[in-house]
Scaffold this active site. Structure first.
Site, mmCIF file in Angstrom:
data_model
loop_
_atom_site.group_PDB
_atom_site.id
_atom_site.type_symbol
_atom_site.label_atom_id
_atom_site.label_comp_id
_atom_site.label_asym_id
_atom_site.label_seq_id
_atom_site.Cartn_x
_atom_site.Cartn_y
_atom_site.Cartn_z
ATOM 1 N N CYS B 51 6.927 9.686 1.256
ATOM 2 C CA CYS B 51 8.197 10.228 1.716
ATOM 3 C C CYS B 51 9.124 9.073 2.063
ATOM 4 O O CYS B 51 8.810 8.256 2.905
ATOM 5 C CB CYS B 51 7.954 11.110 2.936
ATOM 6 S SG CYS B 51 9.447 11.556 3.783
ATOM 7 N N ARG B 121 -1.209 -0.962 -0.988
ATOM 8 C CA ARG B 121 0.140 -1.071 -0.433
ATOM 9 C C ARG B 121 0.124 -2.261 0.526
ATOM 10 O O ARG B 121 -0.248 -2.134 1.693
ATOM 11 C CB ARG B 121 0.543 0.224 0.274
ATOM 12 C CG ARG B 121 2.043 0.381 0.406
ATOM 13 C CD ARG B 121 2.457 1.728 0.957
ATOM 14 N NE ARG B 121 2.310 2.847 0.048
ATOM 15 C CZ ARG B 121 3.118 3.121 -0.982
ATOM 16 N NH1 ARG B 121 4.156 2.371 -1.221
ATOM 17 N NH2 ARG B 121 2.905 4.156 -1.754
#
Lengths: 182, 165
Positions: B51, B121
């Site tokens: 998001c 990540r």
């Protein structure tokens, strides 16, 4: 320098008189929203925040700061600057509400009609937006957000702690009640 | 102390590499930016549903990286054409590097490769001399934001100011 532990980000830019604030000045809970007027998640959170302020009128004040992701939302920057232009005329929140209630009408033509609907000088504000007269203010909000760990819109800070929960009304009520009675 | 994740640690020499870059297709890597800080942003995949997409956020924050003369490079195992479409869709104009063949080789060298076959990540800030100044691993579904990177760049500027005084 070591990799820090994963901790909830904290608001690094304190709320000041320059901020747009809605709700009682001495409210025990301050919600700071970093928002983008073209972001649909912000649009979805908007009625919940309005209802939160209504149901907790003595407890909460809301601060809005700009966080336009302009490369994804082409009208976000001009909408933010239009809100600032309205703010300089004492009408920030009316413009803010109009923008979130008309997220599909943020192109220059419809935006100008919206400004007019609010009884604000559309030509003047259009010119200010065109020459980015309020760009520095919007940028200031954005940079403060980046430094505070804003990673998406909307990002809310409740009494300076990033709210990583949902933005539906029950979640917001619970988070605010929790902050009011720690 | 070694990082259990295996991610490259501050103080290590950053492995040199070049990879195909988007949107213009040339090869680039940290050595092309020697003398400037380099930020490597390893991420699992183009189009992944975090998001508030991390790469879009970095594009929006580009002026802050510019203030430190830092070069920002995104790295994932996606191919060049995926990168190109993704960059166009999100208005990204910093290079997205394709760690595609041999798959994930550069990510592995930085300790930023996962057994899902994707880059982790992970953020790595390299100082102008090519030494890792800061590194950070996020859960794959958590956008780490830009504050850690900017803090690291700021500390680097402060230290350099002190040593050249």
């Amino acid at each position: 320098m070591t990799t820090p532990l994963q901790v909830s980000a904290r608001l690094r830019t304190p709320v000041t008189d320059a901020d747009h604030v809605r709700g009682p000045r001495d409210a025990p809970v301050t919600v700071v929203e970093y928002g983008d007027f073209q972001c649909r998640f912000c649009g979805a959170a908007y009625p919940n925040l309005v209802e939160l302020l209504r149901q907790r009128a003595d407890t909460v004040r809301l601060v809005f700061r700009h966080f336009p992701i302009a490369n994804v939302h082409p009208y976000a920057e001009s909408a933010a600057e239009a809100a600032e232009a309205a703010g300089q005329r004492g009408r920030f929140w009316e413009m803010h509400d109009w923008l979130y209630e008309h997220q599909d009408q943020l192109d220059p033509v419809h935006l100008s009609l919206g400004v007019e609907q609010l009884g604000l000088p559309a030509d003047e504000i259009g010119a200010e937006v065109a020459r980015q007269a309020h760009g520095d203010r919007v940028r200031h909000d954005f940079v403060g957000g980046i430094r505070s760990g804003v990673n998406a819109t909307p990002t809310l800070f409740i009494n300076d702690v990033r709210h990583d929960g949902d933005h539906d009304l029950p979640s917001l009520l619970a988070a605010v009640d929790n902050a009011a009675n720690p | 102390m070694t990082d259990p994740s295996g991610l490259i640690r501050p103080g290590s020499t950053a492995p040199g590499f070049t990879l195909p870059a988007t949107p213009d297709g040339r090869q680039t890597g940290p050595d092309d930016f020697r003398g400037r800080p380099v930020v490597l942003a390893f991420y699992p995949a183009d189009w992944s549903p975090v998001c508030g997409d991390q790469m879009s956020l970095y594009q929006a924050a580009m002026s802050e990286f510019d203030r430190h003369q830092a070069a920002l490079l995104g790295v994932s195992v996606d191919n060049l054409w995926s990168h190109r479409a993704f960059a166009e869709d999100r208005g990204i104009d910093f290079p997205l590097l394709a760690d595609f063949e041999p798959k994930g080789e550069v990510s592995r060298r930085y300790g930023a490769y996962t057994d899902r076959g994707e880059s982790a990540r992970a953020l790595v800030v390299i100082d102008p001399d090519g030494t890792v100044a800061w590194s950070h691993l996020s859960p794959p579904d958590v956008n780490p934001g830009a504050d850690g990177i900017l803090d690291a760049l700021e500390r680097m500027d402060d230290e350099r100011r002190v040593t050249t005084r």
